[in-house]
Write an enzyme that holds these catalytic residues in place. Structure first.
Site, PDB file in Angstrom:
ATOM      1  N   LYS A 188       0.809  -1.228   0.000  1.00 42.73           N
ATOM      2  CA  LYS A 188       0.000   0.000   0.000  1.00 42.73           C
ATOM      3  C   LYS A 188       0.841   1.276   0.000  1.00 42.73           C
ATOM      4  O   LYS A 188       0.379   2.320  -0.461  1.00 42.73           O
ATOM      5  CB  LYS A 188      -0.943   0.006   1.205  1.00 42.73           C
ATOM      6  CG  LYS A 188      -2.120  -0.920   1.023  1.00 42.73           C
ATOM      7  CD  LYS A 188      -3.060  -0.840   2.202  1.00 42.73           C
ATOM      8  CE  LYS A 188      -4.346  -1.574   1.891  1.00 42.73           C
ATOM      9  NZ  LYS A 188      -5.272  -1.582   3.018  1.00 42.73           N
ATOM     10  N   ALA A 234      -0.675   0.234  13.261  1.00 42.96           N
ATOM     11  CA  ALA A 234      -0.355   1.592  12.825  1.00 42.96           C
ATOM     12  C   ALA A 234       0.023   1.609  11.346  1.00 42.96           C
ATOM     13  O   ALA A 234       0.758   2.462  10.884  1.00 42.96           O
ATOM     14  CB  ALA A 234       0.794   2.149  13.670  1.00 42.96           C
ATOM     15  N   GLY A 273      -1.307   1.043   7.060  1.00 45.45           N
ATOM     16  CA  GLY A 273      -2.184   1.792   6.166  1.00 45.45           C
ATOM     17  C   GLY A 273      -3.633   1.760   6.612  1.00 45.45           C
ATOM     18  O   GLY A 273      -4.325   2.791   6.588  1.00 45.45           O
TER      19      GLY A 273
HETATM   20  P1  NAP Z   1       0.004  -3.188   6.906  1.00 46.20           P
HETATM   21  O1  NAP Z   1       0.113  -1.748   6.499  1.00 46.20           O
HETATM   22  O2  NAP Z   1       0.913  -4.168   6.287  1.00 46.20           O
HETATM   23  O3  NAP Z   1       0.093  -3.309   8.526  1.00 46.20           O
HETATM   24  C1  NAP Z   1       1.240  -3.069   9.170  1.00 46.20           C
HETATM   25  C2  NAP Z   1       0.978  -3.133  10.696  1.00 46.20           C
HETATM   26  O4  NAP Z   1       1.120  -4.472  11.154  1.00 46.20           O
HETATM   27  C3  NAP Z   1       1.930  -2.286  11.455  1.00 46.20           C
HETATM   28  O5  NAP Z   1       1.261  -1.787  12.568  1.00 46.20           O
HETATM   29  C4  NAP Z   1       3.019  -3.312  11.842  1.00 46.20           C
HETATM   30  O6  NAP Z   1       3.725  -2.953  12.989  1.00 46.20           O
HETATM   31  C5  NAP Z   1       2.167  -4.510  12.150  1.00 46.20           C
HETATM   32  N1  NAP Z   1       2.891  -5.777  12.055  1.00 46.20           N
HETATM   33  C6  NAP Z   1       3.220  -6.437  10.912  1.00 46.20           C
HETATM   34  N2  NAP Z   1       3.854  -7.578  11.216  1.00 46.20           N
HETATM   35  C7  NAP Z   1       3.918  -7.643  12.591  1.00 46.20           C
HETATM   36  C8  NAP Z   1       4.455  -8.589  13.505  1.00 46.20           C
HETATM   37  N3  NAP Z   1       5.043  -9.715  13.090  1.00 46.20           N
HETATM   38  N4  NAP Z   1       4.339  -8.329  14.837  1.00 46.20           N
HETATM   39  C9  NAP Z   1       3.747  -7.204  15.264  1.00 46.20           C
HETATM   40  N5  NAP Z   1       3.223  -6.257  14.437  1.00 46.20           N
HETATM   41  C10 NAP Z   1       3.315  -6.487  13.117  1.00 46.20           C
HETATM   42  O7  NAP Z   1      -1.456  -3.735   6.682  1.00 46.20           O
HETATM   43  P2  NAP Z   1      -2.778  -2.890   6.601  1.00 46.20           P
HETATM   44  O8  NAP Z   1      -3.034  -2.563   5.186  1.00 46.20           O
HETATM   45  O9  NAP Z   1      -2.775  -1.787   7.603  1.00 46.20           O
HETATM   46  O10 NAP Z   1      -3.868  -4.013   6.990  1.00 46.20           O
HETATM   47  C11 NAP Z   1      -4.058  -4.400   8.335  1.00 46.20           C
HETATM   48  C12 NAP Z   1      -5.199  -5.404   8.410  1.00 46.20           C
HETATM   49  O11 NAP Z   1      -6.423  -4.765   8.062  1.00 46.20           O
HETATM   50  C13 NAP Z   1      -5.051  -6.604   7.479  1.00 46.20           C
HETATM   51  O12 NAP Z   1      -5.476  -7.761   8.158  1.00 46.20           O
HETATM   52  C14 NAP Z   1      -5.994  -6.277   6.336  1.00 46.20           C
HETATM   53  O13 NAP Z   1      -6.517  -7.437   5.704  1.00 46.20           O
HETATM   54  C15 NAP Z   1      -7.084  -5.524   7.074  1.00 46.20           C
HETATM   55  N6  NAP Z   1      -7.806  -4.605   6.179  1.00 46.20           N
HETATM   56  C16 NAP Z   1      -9.139  -4.822   5.983  1.00 46.20           C
HETATM   57  C17 NAP Z   1      -9.848  -3.975   5.157  1.00 46.20           C
HETATM   58  C18 NAP Z   1     -11.327  -4.186   4.942  1.00 46.20           C
HETATM   59  O14 NAP Z   1     -11.866  -3.628   3.978  1.00 46.20           O
HETATM   60  N7  NAP Z   1     -11.996  -4.940   5.797  1.00 46.20           N
HETATM   61  C19 NAP Z   1      -9.207  -2.903   4.517  1.00 46.20           C
HETATM   62  C20 NAP Z   1      -7.846  -2.707   4.755  1.00 46.20           C
HETATM   63  C21 NAP Z   1      -7.151  -3.575   5.589  1.00 46.20           C
HETATM   64  P3  NAP Z   1       5.240  -2.393  12.927  1.00 46.20           P
HETATM   65  O15 NAP Z   1       5.099  -0.927  12.683  1.00 46.20           O
HETATM   66  O16 NAP Z   1       5.811  -2.700  14.261  1.00 46.20           O
HETATM   67  O17 NAP Z   1       5.920  -3.120  11.808  1.00 46.20           O
END
Ligand code: NAP
Length: 274
Positions: free
Chosen positions: A66, A127, A129
């Protein structure tokens, strides 16, 4: 003809192909929606070049690309300029343009479920996207601040720079023991909450997590997600399906110039095959 798709990794459980196939059919548009599983962001320019060559109209972009996608687009809209992350790109005559429809989608979910955020103590896990989009939707609905739980502080500091008019308190998982009580819990982490590593983190703050009025998990598979299952006593629990549908409908409108007509309930029946 509309060629559409999604880029991300993993895409196994993604419901986006099902939603967009239905939107295409309902709108009477000839086209298709393809999943491109890409793990490494360095492969993005190759794929974008290929899809441009074969006249794709648009793509959804999901974790982990993203933010990385922004290095490969020619234009961004205001939502991306604010949030620094995109979940949608559209091919224009000037190249790829990036959009973020997640904040709109989460806001529609709050409205559809009648969830008031103004004046509430809100805790967000994550924290990335999606968490930024959640904060923006809460901000637009009058929330003055949220607590963000994340493994590391730098991403929360980036969020503070994006939302200087909000109070974003940081807590580690362990630090939750010292936090106040929360009205609304939102999971925006791509975490497997059935895994013992994550459960140990969760239990570290359990005293402060057990009396929320509302629990929302942005994850939506399975329907009753492991995160939601941790809260047997919460009054209201929601997975991220409504957000998924609403952000998808907005992306579809960007690509096709028409808003699809849909019922979230009917799509939910199709998605969970009930
Ligand atoms: P992202 O940007 O990849 O999320 C990164 C986050 O995850 C950061 O806070 C990161 O922390 C943490 N993280 C990653 N690996 C980790 C680990 N091993 N241990 C601890 N923290 C970890 O993903 P995103 O786009 O924000 O999506 C987050 C979730 O929301 C996903 O499950 C996605 O499927 C869901 N989502 C759903 C929708 C919907 O329409 N329902 C839309 C968007 C997203 P650090 O800063 O410490 O690395």
């Amino acid at each position: 003809m509309k060629n559409l798709g999604i880029i991300g990794w993993p895409l196994d459980g993604s419901l986006s192909p099902l939603l967009h196939s239905r939107f295409l059919s309902q709108a009477g548009i000839n086209g298709g929606y393809t999943a491109f599983e890409i793990k490494e962001s360095m492969e993005l320019p190759i794929l974008l070049h290929f899809l441009e060559r074969f006249k794709f109209s648009g793509l959804n972009v999901t974790s982990p690309h993203k933010q990385a996608i922004l290095s490969h687009v020619q234009d961004v809209d205001d939502s991306v300029r604010l949030l620094g992350a995109a979940n949608t790109v559209a091919l224009t005559k000037n190249g790829w343009k990036a959009y973020n429809t997640d904040s709109y989608g989460f806001g529609r979910q709050l409205d559809a479920d009648g969830i008031e955020v103004a004046g509430k103590n809100i805790l967000i896990f994550g924290a990335g996207g999606a968490a930024r989009a959640v904060v923006q939707a809460c901000r637009e609905r009058g929330a003055g601040g949220v607590t963000v739980v994340n493994r590391t502080l730098p991403r929360v500091e980036q969020m503070r720079a994006i939302f200087p008019d909000m109070t974003l308190s940081y807590s580690s998982f362990e630090g939750l023991k010292e936090a106040g009580l929360f009205d609304i819990l939102i999971n925006a982490l791509p975490a497997d909450w059935s895994n013992s590593i994550w459960l140990d983190r969760f239990w570290a703050g359990k005293e402060k997590l057990f009396s929320p009025a509302v629990v929302i998990d942005l994850q939506y598979m399975p329907r009753s997600t492991p995160f939601l299952n941790l809260f047997s006593n919460a009054a209201k629990k929601y997975n991220g399906f409504t957000m998924l549908v609403e952000q998808a409908a907005m992306s579809f409108g960007i690509w096709c110039g028409v808003r699809p007509e849909y019922s979230v309930k009917e799509l939910e029946l199709a998605a969970y095959k009930e």
